[in-house]
Design a protein around this motif. Structure first.
Motif, PDB file in Angstrom:
ATOM      1  N   THR A   1      17.332 -71.777 -39.715  1.00 40.67           N
ATOM      2  CA  THR A   1      17.678 -72.012 -41.120  1.00 40.67           C
ATOM      3  C   THR A   1      18.013 -70.723 -41.889  1.00 40.67           C
ATOM      4  O   THR A   1      17.410 -69.674 -41.630  1.00 40.67           O
ATOM      5  N   PRO A   2      18.937 -70.799 -42.852  1.00 41.55           N
ATOM      6  CA  PRO A   2      19.148 -69.634 -43.716  1.00 41.55           C
ATOM      7  C   PRO A   2      17.816 -69.281 -44.389  1.00 41.55           C
ATOM      8  O   PRO A   2      17.104 -70.182 -44.835  1.00 41.55           O
ATOM      9  N   HIS A   3      17.486 -68.010 -44.449  1.00 40.37           N
ATOM     10  CA  HIS A   3      16.191 -67.608 -45.017  1.00 40.37           C
ATOM     11  C   HIS A   3      16.260 -66.149 -45.416  1.00 40.37           C
ATOM     12  O   HIS A   3      17.250 -65.468 -45.138  1.00 40.37           O
ATOM     13  N   TRP A   4      15.206 -65.662 -46.085  1.00 40.74           N
ATOM     14  CA  TRP A   4      15.070 -64.220 -46.260  1.00 40.74           C
ATOM     15  C   TRP A   4      13.668 -63.797 -45.812  1.00 40.74           C
ATOM     16  O   TRP A   4      12.734 -64.598 -45.857  1.00 40.74           O
ATOM     17  N   ASN A   5      13.573 -62.560 -45.343  1.00 45.51           N
ATOM     18  CA  ASN A   5      12.284 -61.987 -44.957  1.00 45.51           C
ATOM     19  C   ASN A   5      11.617 -61.480 -46.226  1.00 45.51           C
ATOM     20  O   ASN A   5      12.113 -60.565 -46.870  1.00 45.51           O
ATOM     21  N   VAL A   6      10.483 -62.078 -46.571  1.00 42.49           N
ATOM     22  CA  VAL A   6       9.862 -61.776 -47.861  1.00 42.49           C
ATOM     23  C   VAL A   6       9.281 -60.365 -47.896  1.00 42.49           C
ATOM     24  O   VAL A   6       9.447 -59.650 -48.877  1.00 42.49           O
ATOM     25  N   ASN A   7       8.607 -59.954 -46.826  1.00 43.46           N
ATOM     26  CA  ASN A   7       7.822 -58.710 -46.912  1.00 43.46           C
ATOM     27  C   ASN A   7       8.062 -57.753 -45.737  1.00 43.46           C
ATOM     28  O   ASN A   7       7.198 -56.922 -45.452  1.00 43.46           O
ATOM     29  N   ALA A   8       9.180 -57.871 -45.081  1.00 42.37           N
ATOM     30  CA  ALA A   8       9.406 -56.999 -43.916  1.00 42.37           C
ATOM     31  C   ALA A   8      10.889 -56.862 -43.604  1.00 42.37           C
ATOM     32  O   ALA A   8      11.693 -57.725 -43.968  1.00 42.37           O
ATOM     33  N   HIS A   9      11.223 -55.771 -42.928  1.00 43.95           N
ATOM     34  CA  HIS A   9      12.531 -55.707 -42.288  1.00 43.95           C
ATOM     35  C   HIS A   9      12.399 -56.416 -40.937  1.00 43.95           C
ATOM     36  O   HIS A   9      11.288 -56.548 -40.406  1.00 43.95           O
ATOM     37  N   SER A  10      13.514 -56.847 -40.397  1.00 45.58           N
ATOM     38  CA  SER A  10      13.475 -57.523 -39.103  1.00 45.58           C
ATOM     39  C   SER A  10      14.518 -56.870 -38.195  1.00 45.58           C
ATOM     40  O   SER A  10      15.696 -56.784 -38.561  1.00 45.58           O
ATOM     41  N   VAL A  11      14.059 -56.406 -37.045  1.00 40.37           N
ATOM     42  CA  VAL A  11      14.976 -55.774 -36.087  1.00 40.37           C
ATOM     43  C   VAL A  11      15.111 -56.722 -34.889  1.00 40.37           C
ATOM     44  O   VAL A  11      14.163 -56.941 -34.151  1.00 40.37           O
ATOM     45  N   ILE A  12      16.307 -57.296 -34.759  1.00 39.42           N
ATOM     46  CA  ILE A  12      16.526 -58.349 -33.759  1.00 39.42           C
ATOM     47  C   ILE A  12      17.128 -57.744 -32.491  1.00 39.42           C
ATOM     48  O   ILE A  12      18.159 -57.054 -32.557  1.00 39.42           O
ATOM     49  N   TYR A  13      16.501 -58.010 -31.363  1.00 38.62           N
ATOM     50  CA  TYR A  13      17.069 -57.609 -30.073  1.00 38.62           C
ATOM     51  C   TYR A  13      17.442 -58.881 -29.312  1.00 38.62           C
ATOM     52  O   TYR A  13      16.619 -59.793 -29.177  1.00 38.62           O
ATOM     53  N   VAL A  14      18.680 -58.943 -28.843  1.00 39.88           N
ATOM     54  CA  VAL A  14      19.158 -60.160 -28.177  1.00 39.88           C
ATOM     55  C   VAL A  14      18.770 -60.124 -26.699  1.00 39.88           C
ATOM     56  O   VAL A  14      19.155 -59.219 -25.959  1.00 39.88           O
ATOM     57  N   LEU A  15      18.001 -61.140 -26.271  1.00 47.77           N
ATOM     58  CA  LEU A  15      17.530 -61.201 -24.888  1.00 47.77           C
ATOM     59  C   LEU A  15      18.528 -61.917 -23.992  1.00 47.77           C
ATOM     60  O   LEU A  15      18.712 -61.570 -22.829  1.00 47.77           O
ATOM     61  N   ARG A  16      19.138 -62.976 -24.519  1.00 46.88           N
ATOM     62  CA  ARG A  16      20.053 -63.769 -23.695  1.00 46.88           C
ATOM     63  C   ARG A  16      20.979 -64.574 -24.595  1.00 46.88           C
ATOM     64  O   ARG A  16      20.572 -64.972 -25.697  1.00 46.88           O
ATOM     65  N   GLY A  17      22.186 -64.831 -24.115  1.00 46.60           N
ATOM     66  CA  GLY A  17      23.118 -65.681 -24.851  1.00 46.60           C
ATOM     67  C   GLY A  17      23.783 -64.958 -26.019  1.00 46.60           C
ATOM     68  O   GLY A  17      23.756 -63.723 -26.108  1.00 46.60           O
ATOM     69  N   ARG A  18      24.354 -65.754 -26.889  1.00 46.77           N
ATOM     70  CA  ARG A  18      25.088 -65.212 -28.031  1.00 46.77           C
ATOM     71  C   ARG A  18      24.745 -66.029 -29.276  1.00 46.77           C
ATOM     72  O   ARG A  18      24.349 -67.187 -29.172  1.00 46.77           O
ATOM     73  N   ALA A  19      24.964 -65.411 -30.420  1.00 48.47           N
ATOM     74  CA  ALA A  19      24.786 -66.149 -31.673  1.00 48.47           C
ATOM     75  C   ALA A  19      25.687 -65.557 -32.733  1.00 48.47           C
ATOM     76  O   ALA A  19      26.026 -64.366 -32.690  1.00 48.47           O
ATOM     77  N   ARG A  20      26.058 -66.411 -33.667  1.00 51.73           N
ATOM     78  CA  ARG A  20      26.742 -65.907 -34.853  1.00 51.73           C
ATOM     79  C   ARG A  20      25.650 -65.658 -35.888  1.00 51.73           C
ATOM     80  O   ARG A  20      24.834 -66.551 -36.162  1.00 51.73           O
ATOM     81  N   ILE A  21      25.616 -64.449 -36.417  1.00 49.35           N
ATOM     82  CA  ILE A  21      24.613 -64.117 -37.443  1.00 49.35           C
ATOM     83  C   ILE A  21      25.343 -63.675 -38.702  1.00 49.35           C
ATOM     84  O   ILE A  21      26.323 -62.925 -38.638  1.00 49.35           O
ATOM     85  N   GLN A  22      24.868 -64.187 -39.827  1.00 56.97           N
ATOM     86  CA  GLN A  22      25.404 -63.745 -41.119  1.00 56.97           C
ATOM     87  C   GLN A  22      24.248 -63.189 -41.946  1.00 56.97           C
ATOM     88  O   GLN A  22      23.182 -63.807 -42.007  1.00 56.97           O
ATOM     89  N   VAL A  23      24.484 -62.032 -42.561  1.00 52.51           N
ATOM     90  CA  VAL A  23      23.478 -61.416 -43.439  1.00 52.51           C
ATOM     91  C   VAL A  23      24.134 -61.207 -44.802  1.00 52.51           C
ATOM     92  O   VAL A  23      25.275 -60.745 -44.876  1.00 52.51           O
ATOM     93  N   VAL A  24      23.418 -61.562 -45.864  1.00 52.04           N
ATOM     94  CA  VAL A  24      23.994 -61.520 -47.216  1.00 52.04           C
ATOM     95  C   VAL A  24      23.127 -60.640 -48.112  1.00 52.04           C
ATOM     96  O   VAL A  24      21.893 -60.720 -48.057  1.00 52.04           O
ATOM     97  N   ASP A  25      23.783 -59.798 -48.934  1.00 47.55           N
ATOM     98  CA  ASP A  25      23.021 -58.897 -49.806  1.00 47.55           C
ATOM     99  C   ASP A  25      22.764 -59.531 -51.173  1.00 47.55           C
ATOM    100  O   ASP A  25      23.079 -60.697 -51.401  1.00 47.55           O
ATOM    101  N   HIS A  26      22.209 -58.725 -52.090  1.00 50.87           N
ATOM    102  CA  HIS A  26      21.819 -59.272 -53.397  1.00 50.87           C
ATOM    103  C   HIS A  26      23.017 -59.618 -54.273  1.00 50.87           C
ATOM    104  O   HIS A  26      22.847 -60.269 -55.302  1.00 50.87           O
TER     105      HIS A  26
END
Lengths: 191, 288
Positions: free
Chosen positions: A61-86
């Motif tokens: 689901t679209p969401h925001w991380n309330v209290n942390a940065h998130s560093v994503i490492y891709v283990l397998r497969g592919r995904a479309r990721i969208q990140v939106v600023d303020h």
């Protein structure tokens, strides 16, 4: 007395085992989390992690991380990721694949959709009790807002506001209509 | 950490203090948001940013969250506000009984998270990243001052205060100051509220940055609803005028407060009437 505290601290927790999943949706995928509640040393480090699997075309689901940065490492497969600023500008809109890393800054909105072969990842979070705020689904911010606020804020009818709130019953792993259609056609072909 | 504290100590080395007026003013459909330049030495030293908002009666400050914790003081007026804690249940709800037999979505009654009544003198604390909205339900302007604690440990971004809007196309009250180096000035609102001048492309709610097809899937709604969600062709800015009154599930204010304003009896009477109306509609309460 150190051996009673630090020396005996548990340092390991497996989050790769599917049977240990914290969140599971048979049609969409699963997520396991390790934080200072289930691995207390993370409280000292102020870090936590999340291991996720999204099945074909499923959506985190679209969401925001309330209290942390998130560093994503891709283990397998592919995904479309969208990140939106303020400013509502797309900060990142692209495909990530195995072996790549993407950093999602705190409070920036993000959505992931798995590719045709699914998507597996591990996210490192810079808070020992990192939490997200979903935008869609049963625990979302949209669901928690009064209908009247939604209707006025988005200039929609009460009916539309109701649909916006309640059309998704899942918490945050969502099936997509395209994957449902593909599954149905596969089932028909097999029959 | 030691470098950080050295930097902060340096930022507090200035010769004299000044009393400051707001540097920036954003006019919206039903109110104004003024902000002080967060780059000013005094604010840099304290690690804070400050805004003042004025909401007209029946005005709604659209839902938003910030990268910092906030303390909001109500200078004047009264309001209803909602804070959205992710994962918490919707505890303000219309009862199932009122729904009658209908269980379909069309007849579903509203439920939402807890609301708070605010009045002059109140302090409201909003954690970082927690969304909130505010509605002026009084008959005079609602004036509030907000302090955003940019140096708080809950903010892991940089020292810049940022507001993320969940609806409309509102301006971030600090963004322009950042871009223009913080020169003091007064501006009229964008587009309709700014005489049709300026660009709306820079300011959007967070839904606008997502692909609309993906949002249709995520919310399981139609294209038109997503268009509205993204605030396309919405020029009302951050404080909008509510059509009619905002119909919320909310208890009446406390007896003490009602008495203070001499309205307790009036409210009690309204409550009694409402109770009687419910009894008539629902056929009274069943005995066990």
């Amino acid at each position: 007395g150190l051996e009673e505290t630090f020396c005996s601290l548990r340092l390991r927790e497996n989050i790769g085992d599917p049977s240990r999943a914290d969140v599971f949706t048979p049609q969409a995928g699963r997520v396991s989390t390790v934080n200072s509640f289930n691995l207390p040393i993370l409280g000292h480090l102020q870090l936590s992690a999340e291991r996720g699997t999204l099945y074909r075309s499923a959506i985190y689901t679209p969401h925001w991380n309330v209290n942390a940065h998130s560093v994503i490492y891709v283990l397998r497969g592919r995904a479309r990721i969208q990140v939106v600023d303020h400013l509502g500008q797309s900060f990142f809109d692209g495909e990530v694949r195995q072996g790549q890393i993407l950093t999602v800054p705190q409070n920036h909105a993000v959505v992931k959709q798995a590719g045709s072969e699914g998507f597996e990842w591990v996210s490192f979070k810079t808070n020992d009790n990192a939490w997200i705020s979903p935008l869609a689904g049963r625990t979302s911010v949209i669901r928690a807002l009064p209908e009247a606020v939604l209707a006025n804020a988005f200039q929609i009818s009460r009916d539309q506001a109701r649909r916006l709130k309640y059309n998704r019953e899942e918490t945050f792993l969502l099936t997509s209509s395209s994957s449902r259609r593909e599954d149905e056609s596969e089932r028909r072909a097999a029959a | 950490r030691s470098q950080e504290s050295f930097r902060q100590r340096n930022e507090c080395q200035f010769d004299r203090l000044q009393a400051l007026e707001p540097d920036n003013r954003i006019q919206a459909e039903a109110g104004v948001i003024e902000s002080w330049n967060p780059n000013h030495d005094q604010f840099q030293c304290a690690g804070v940013a400050v805004t003042r908002s004025t909401i007209e009666p029946n005005g709604l400050h659209l839902p938003s969250y910030t990268n910092t914790p906030q303390l909001i003081y109500i200078v004047k007026g009264r309001a209803i506000t909602g804070t959205i804690f992710p994962g918490c249940p919707e505890t303000f709800e219309e009862s199932q009984r009122e729904q009658g037999q209908g269980r379909s979505q069309g007849s579903r009654k509203d439920r939402h998270q807890r609301l708070h009544h605010l009045r002059e003198g109140d302090i409201l604390a909003i954690p970082a990243g927690v969304a909130y909205w505010c509605y002026n339900n009084g008959d005079q302007q609602l004036v509030s001052v907000s302090l955003l604690d940019t140096s708080n440990f809950n903010n892991q971004l940089d020292d810049n205060p940022r507001r993320f809007y969940l609806a409309g196309n509102p301006e971030d009250e600090f963004e322009q100051l950042r871009r223009e180096g913080g020169r003091g000035r007064e501006r009229e609102g964008r587009q309709a509220w700014r005489g049709g001048q300026g660009s709306s492309e820079d300011y959007n709610n967070i839904f606008r940055g997502f692909n609309s097809r993906l949002l249709e899937e995520a919310f399981n709604v139609d294209q038109e609803t997503v268009r509205r969600l993204q605030g396309q062709s919405d020029n009302r800015n951050s404080i909008i005028r509510v059509k009619g009154r905002l119909d919320l599930v909310s208890p009446l204010r406390s007896r003490q407060e009602g008495q203070r304003e001499g309205r307790w009896e009036e409210e009690r009477e309204r409550e009694r009437e409402e109770e009687q109306r419910r009894m008539r509609r629902g056929g009274g309460y069943d005995a066990n």
